[in-house]
Write an enzyme that holds these catalytic residues in place. Structure first.
Site, mmCIF file in Angstrom:
data_model
loop_
_atom_site.group_PDB
_atom_site.id
_atom_site.type_symbol
_atom_site.label_atom_id
_atom_site.label_comp_id
_atom_site.label_asym_id
_atom_site.label_seq_id
_atom_site.Cartn_x
_atom_site.Cartn_y
_atom_site.Cartn_z
ATOM 1 N N HIS A 43 -64.607 -27.820 -45.558
ATOM 2 C CA HIS A 43 -63.779 -28.909 -45.519
ATOM 3 C C HIS A 43 -62.313 -28.477 -45.738
ATOM 4 O O HIS A 43 -61.418 -29.355 -46.174
ATOM 5 C CB HIS A 43 -64.274 -30.213 -46.429
ATOM 6 C CG HIS A 43 -65.229 -30.898 -46.116
ATOM 7 N ND1 HIS A 43 -65.332 -31.780 -45.370
ATOM 8 C CD2 HIS A 43 -66.710 -30.746 -46.548
ATOM 9 C CE1 HIS A 43 -66.629 -32.182 -45.107
ATOM 10 N NE2 HIS A 43 -67.352 -31.745 -45.923
ATOM 11 N N THR A 44 -62.007 -27.294 -45.516
ATOM 12 C CA THR A 44 -60.692 -26.763 -45.721
ATOM 13 C C THR A 44 -60.018 -26.669 -44.239
ATOM 14 O O THR A 44 -58.927 -26.571 -44.130
ATOM 15 C CB THR A 44 -60.629 -25.509 -46.234
ATOM 16 O OG1 THR A 44 -61.814 -24.357 -45.572
ATOM 17 C CG2 THR A 44 -61.049 -25.427 -47.815
ATOM 18 N N ALA A 132 -77.946 -29.725 -38.278
ATOM 19 C CA ALA A 132 -78.556 -29.092 -39.243
ATOM 20 C C ALA A 132 -77.352 -28.259 -40.072
ATOM 21 O O ALA A 132 -77.397 -27.764 -40.989
ATOM 22 C CB ALA A 132 -79.449 -28.074 -39.008
ATOM 23 N N LEU A 134 -75.246 -26.313 -38.704
ATOM 24 C CA LEU A 134 -75.215 -24.845 -38.100
ATOM 25 C C LEU A 134 -74.441 -24.930 -36.912
ATOM 26 O O LEU A 134 -74.235 -24.012 -36.308
ATOM 27 C CB LEU A 134 -76.509 -24.256 -37.903
ATOM 28 C CG LEU A 134 -77.479 -24.259 -39.341
ATOM 29 C CD1 LEU A 134 -78.868 -23.916 -38.975
ATOM 30 C CD2 LEU A 134 -76.775 -23.548 -40.506
ATOM 31 N N SER A 137 -73.113 -28.317 -31.821
ATOM 32 C CA SER A 137 -72.134 -28.875 -30.966
ATOM 33 C C SER A 137 -71.140 -27.884 -30.384
ATOM 34 O O SER A 137 -70.782 -27.843 -29.167
ATOM 35 C CB SER A 137 -71.709 -30.181 -31.523
ATOM 36 O OG SER A 137 -70.864 -29.707 -32.721
ATOM 37 N N ASP A 181 -65.762 -24.346 -36.565
ATOM 38 C CA ASP A 181 -67.112 -23.926 -35.633
ATOM 39 C C ASP A 181 -66.827 -23.427 -34.321
ATOM 40 O O ASP A 181 -67.602 -22.719 -34.165
ATOM 41 C CB ASP A 181 -67.643 -25.717 -35.705
ATOM 42 C CG ASP A 181 -68.267 -26.103 -36.737
ATOM 43 O OD1 ASP A 181 -67.775 -25.584 -37.875
ATOM 44 O OD2 ASP A 181 -68.642 -27.298 -36.872
HETATM 45 P P1 ADP Z 1 -74.116 -29.817 -35.501
HETATM 46 O O1 ADP Z 1 -73.047 -29.305 -34.885
HETATM 47 O O2 ADP Z 1 -73.822 -29.648 -36.974
HETATM 48 O O3 ADP Z 1 -75.538 -29.282 -34.854
HETATM 49 P P2 ADP Z 1 -73.328 -32.403 -34.687
HETATM 50 O O4 ADP Z 1 -73.905 -33.851 -34.665
HETATM 51 O O5 ADP Z 1 -72.116 -32.008 -34.542
HETATM 52 O O6 ADP Z 1 -74.321 -31.346 -35.323
HETATM 53 O O7 ADP Z 1 -73.774 -32.062 -33.010
HETATM 54 C C1 ADP Z 1 -75.034 -32.317 -32.691
HETATM 55 C C2 ADP Z 1 -75.046 -32.796 -31.078
HETATM 56 O O8 ADP Z 1 -74.644 -31.890 -30.132
HETATM 57 C C3 ADP Z 1 -76.515 -33.190 -30.678
HETATM 58 O O9 ADP Z 1 -76.744 -34.630 -31.394
HETATM 59 C C4 ADP Z 1 -76.298 -33.383 -29.202
HETATM 60 O O10 ADP Z 1 -75.575 -34.270 -28.647
HETATM 61 C C5 ADP Z 1 -75.483 -32.124 -29.095
HETATM 62 N N1 ADP Z 1 -76.295 -30.756 -28.544
HETATM 63 C C6 ADP Z 1 -76.197 -29.780 -29.364
HETATM 64 N N2 ADP Z 1 -76.896 -28.837 -28.793
HETATM 65 C C7 ADP Z 1 -77.638 -29.198 -27.774
HETATM 66 C C8 ADP Z 1 -78.184 -28.891 -26.547
HETATM 67 N N3 ADP Z 1 -78.875 -27.547 -26.685
HETATM 68 N N4 ADP Z 1 -78.688 -30.065 -25.699
HETATM 69 C C9 ADP Z 1 -78.278 -31.048 -25.772
HETATM 70 N N5 ADP Z 1 -77.283 -31.409 -26.522
HETATM 71 C C10 ADP Z 1 -77.070 -30.947 -27.679
HETATM 72 MG MG MG Z 2 -71.126 -30.013 -34.803
#
Ligand code: ADP
Ligand code: MG
Length: 392
Positions: A43-44, A132, A134, A137, A181
């Site tokens: 959160h920085t 997760a 990680l 997105s 990220d």
């Molecule tokens: P994080 O980035 O921590 O995994 P986020 O909520 O920021 O969590 O992003 C997750 C979202 O990104 C998923 O709900 C989906 O909409 C999208 N996403 C990520 N990877 C994929 C993938 N391989 N196929 C389809 N959508 C994906």
């Molecule tokens: Mg994300």
């Protein structure tokens, strides 16, 4: 527990073949971008501060074929099987539903920045766990941004692609994330942690050979994501911006540790004071970890990680019972340090462990989760890996 130490999990499936099955033609190429785990600096990044992420061996791959008719077709092995078809000249923030808004947002951000890009057929495959903490997105955005950079010969630097991918997530998807990220997904290097100043994007690749020090970075995915995550993230960010405005600084990064107490006295309520205390001490912890790594004292960073968790739990209040339990249990079972990583309210915990303790710490956390009635966590060791690249 499953210690998925597979250094090349992207070899599990061949996206070029799956692309052919979906589009009945061959892709022009396959590009990959990794998930990340953040060593310290949480959160920085939306406070112009410091972060220290490491890329995971887990990647998102985009098999892509350029199209010159303005049509963008999107398919994901992790989706519902449907192909989303859009027109690049009709992309509008907020108008694309579901997961397709992440890659569509990248195309929109490139075009909005004046880059003359058109359509594509895209097939996505990934083993970065979603939601997760990680950063699946950013892996998705940056795999496509890197593919577009090549296919449309844009010649953009990795950091420029990261900034465009962040803009896609902020303005097109509607998530007010910082730039960490996307910078991790594009700029990380094998065997290194990325020391990034999120104010001016200056970076330093810091050698991080955990294995040579007899250590492991154990990631424990709690597999929970609490509903309040999105609103709470935006709320914390707004609180930080309000505090900075009240203190008369461009961002909380501008409050030096020596000036923290004086700054806290000038704030009207306890909630803002806690936010500021976390951000200022967290920036200091990143500097502390960098100094320890530069001095070759990898074990020494353990207590700094655990202190970072306490700050996220007590001051920034983005932890949750599952991440607290994982941290507490890991440290009690012999981890040198542990902290939640990512936005919070679930997601993953990172533990620094000696090689011989890895199994035991993972097992202790699994047992504690079972005893508490939580879903079984997923564990793997993170090997610092490369940023976005063309695979073939
Ligand atoms: P994080 O980035 O921590 O995994 P986020 O909520 O920021 O969590 O992003 C997750 C979202 O990104 C998923 O709900 C989906 O909409 C999208 N996403 C990520 N990877 C994929 C993938 N391989 N196929 C389809 N959508 C994906
Ligand atoms: Mg994300």
């Amino acid at each position: 527990m499953t210690t998925a130490t597979d250094a090349a999990p992207h070899r599990r499936r061949v996206p070029a073949e799956d692309f052919r099955a979906v589009y009945a033609t061959a892709p022009d190429g396959v590009w990959a971008a990794p998930g990340r785990v953040n060593l310290i600096g949480e959160h920085t990044d939306y406070n112009d501060g410091f972060v220290l992420p490491v890329a995971l061996p887990h990647t998102t791959r985009a098999a892509v074929r350029r199209r010159d008719d303005g049509v963008l077709r999107l398919h994901s092995a992790q989706g519902d099987g449907a192909v989303t078809e859009l027109r690049v000249d009709a992309l509008t923030p907020g108008a694309v539903p579901g997961w397709a808004r992440y890659p569509a947002g990248v195309v929109w951000a490139l075009r909005d920045a004046g880059h003359p890009v058109g359509g594509a057929d895209v097939h996505i495959d990934s083993e970065v766990p979603t939601g997760a903490g990680l950063s699946s997105s950013a892996a998705l955005e940056c795999a496509l941004a890197t593919a577009y950079d090549d296919l449309y010969a844009l010649g953009l630097a990795p950091a420029a692609l990261a900034v465009l991918a962040q803009r896609a997530e902020n303005a097109f998807v509607g998530v007010p994330c910082g730039v960490m990220d996307q910078m991790a997904a594009t700029c990380c290097a094998e065997g290194r942690a990325l020391f990034l100043d999120t104010r001016d994007l200056t970076q330093r690749q810091v050698p991080l050979d955990v294995a040579a020090a007899g250590l492991r970075l154990l990631v424990l995915d709690t597999r929970v994501k609490h509903d309040l995550a999105d609103g709470a993230y935006a709320g914390r960010r707004a609180g930080c911006e309000r505090a900075a405005a009240l203190l008369g600084v461009p961002a909380l990064r501008d409050i030096a540790p020596a000036g923290l107490d004086a700054a806290l006295r000038r704030l009207p309520d306890g909630e803002l004071r806690s936010l500021v205390r976390h951000v200022v001490t967290e920036d200091a912890r990143v500097q502390q970890v960098i100094a320890l790594l530069d001095a070759g004292d990898l074990r020494g960073i353990g207590p700094v990680l655990t202190a970072g968790h306490a700050s996220l739990r007590d001051d920034f209040r983005v932890s949750c019972p599952e991440t607290d339990l994982a941290v507490r249990t890991a440290v009690a079972a012999g981890a040198l340090g542990a902290r939640m990583t990512g936005g919070g309210f679930g997601g993953s915990v990172l533990a620094l462990v000696t090689e011989g303790d890895t199994e035991r710490v993972g097992r202790a956390v699994s047992e504690a989760f079972a005893a508490a009635g939580h879903r079984a966590p997923r564990a793997f060791t993170a090997v610092p890996s490369a940023g976005a690249r063309r695979l073939g």
